[in-house]
Design a protein around this motif. Structure first.
Motif, short mmCIF file in Angstrom:
data_model
loop_
_atom_site.label_atom_id
_atom_site.label_comp_id
_atom_site.label_asym_id
_atom_site.label_seq_id
_atom_site.Cartn_x
_atom_site.Cartn_y
_atom_site.Cartn_z
N PRO A 35 0.82 -1.21 0.00
CA PRO A 35 0.00 0.00 0.00
C PRO A 35 0.85 1.27 0.00
N SER A 36 0.22 2.37 -0.39
CA SER A 36 0.90 3.66 -0.41
C SER A 36 1.41 4.03 0.97
N GLY A 37 2.57 4.67 1.01
CA GLY A 37 3.17 5.12 2.26
C GLY A 37 4.65 4.85 2.28
N LYS A 38 5.26 5.27 3.37
CA LYS A 38 6.70 5.10 3.55
C LYS A 38 6.95 3.78 4.26
N GLN A 51 3.67 5.06 -3.84
CA GLN A 51 2.74 6.12 -4.21
C GLN A 51 1.84 5.68 -5.36
N THR A 52 0.64 6.23 -5.37
CA THR A 52 -0.23 6.17 -6.54
C THR A 52 -0.64 7.60 -6.82
N LEU A 53 -0.23 8.10 -7.98
CA LEU A 53 -0.38 9.52 -8.30
C LEU A 53 -1.00 9.70 -9.68
N ASP A 54 -1.64 10.84 -9.88
CA ASP A 54 -2.09 11.22 -11.21
C ASP A 54 -0.89 11.72 -11.99
N PRO A 130 9.89 13.69 -12.15
CA PRO A 130 9.18 12.42 -12.26
C PRO A 130 7.68 12.58 -12.46
N CYS A 131 7.04 11.43 -12.66
CA CYS A 131 5.59 11.28 -12.65
C CYS A 131 4.90 12.00 -13.81
N ILE A 132 5.51 11.94 -14.98
CA ILE A 132 4.90 12.54 -16.16
C ILE A 132 4.12 11.45 -16.90
N GLY A 133 2.88 11.74 -17.17
CA GLY A 133 2.00 10.80 -17.86
C GLY A 133 0.57 11.28 -17.78
N GLU A 134 0.30 12.37 -18.43
CA GLU A 134 -1.01 13.01 -18.35
C GLU A 134 -2.13 12.01 -18.65
N GLY A 135 -3.13 12.00 -17.77
CA GLY A 135 -4.28 11.11 -17.94
C GLY A 135 -4.06 9.71 -17.40
N LYS A 136 -2.89 9.44 -16.84
CA LYS A 136 -2.58 8.12 -16.30
C LYS A 136 -2.56 8.17 -14.78
N GLN A 137 -2.94 7.07 -14.18
CA GLN A 137 -2.74 6.86 -12.75
C GLN A 137 -1.45 6.04 -12.66
N GLN A 139 1.21 4.08 -10.37
CA GLN A 139 1.63 3.44 -9.12
C GLN A 139 3.12 3.22 -9.24
N LYS A 140 3.87 3.67 -8.22
CA LYS A 140 5.32 3.57 -8.28
C LYS A 140 5.90 3.49 -6.88
N VAL A 141 7.18 3.19 -6.83
CA VAL A 141 7.93 3.27 -5.58
C VAL A 141 9.21 4.04 -5.87
#
Length: 147
Positions: A35-38, A51-54, A130-137, A139-141
């Protein structure tokens, strides 16, 4: 910046012996089920931020650098685009010691796509967006490893 297959992560332990803790963690765990978190792996020396991010547009992704930790960024659910600019090409900006982060304005010099099953290592000299991907959800670590 280093981009490679997760199967090859152990080859980079020579950069920092603490990377072995990340290799061992990945071998023992299903990253997608965490799950998300440290999650502490070796106290404050090695940990994962799940993390799970837009996904963002390139224009909204801030370049950042770190002084104390290196990042091993691993997309879990989908590919992720990441920007890169060498720190030497970035302007002087205030450093936030509590968060070990410096943010920069503007676009990255180049962009790479990191696919599932791959990783990107960003050393302290590497500006990354990081975290470029417009319109995508996405999930990463992000494994943080003390240098």
């Amino acid at each position: 910046m280093i981009l490679d297959s997760l199967d090859n992560l152990s080859k980079y332990v020579t950069l920092n012996p603490r990377i072995q803790k990340v290799v061992d963690f990945i071998k023992r765990n299903d990253l997608a089920s965490i799950p998300s978190g440290k999650l502490l792996i070796d106290g404050d020396d090695v940990f994962g931020n799940f993390q799970t991010l837009d996904g963002k547009r390139k224009e909204d992704a801030k370049l950042e650098t770190h002084n104390v930790m290196l990042d091993i960024q691993v997309p879990i659910s989908t590919e992720e685009v990441m920007g890169f600019t060498p720190r030497k090409d970035l302007p002087e900006m205030p450093y936030n010691a509590a968060g070990d982060i410096t943010f920069y304005e503007g676009l990255a010099e180049q962009y790479v796509t990191v696919h599932k099953g791959e990783f990107a290592i960003f050393l302290p000299g590497d500006g990354h967006a990081p975290c470029i991907g417009e319109g995508k959800q996405i999930q990463k670590v992000i494994f943080k490893v003390k240098i």
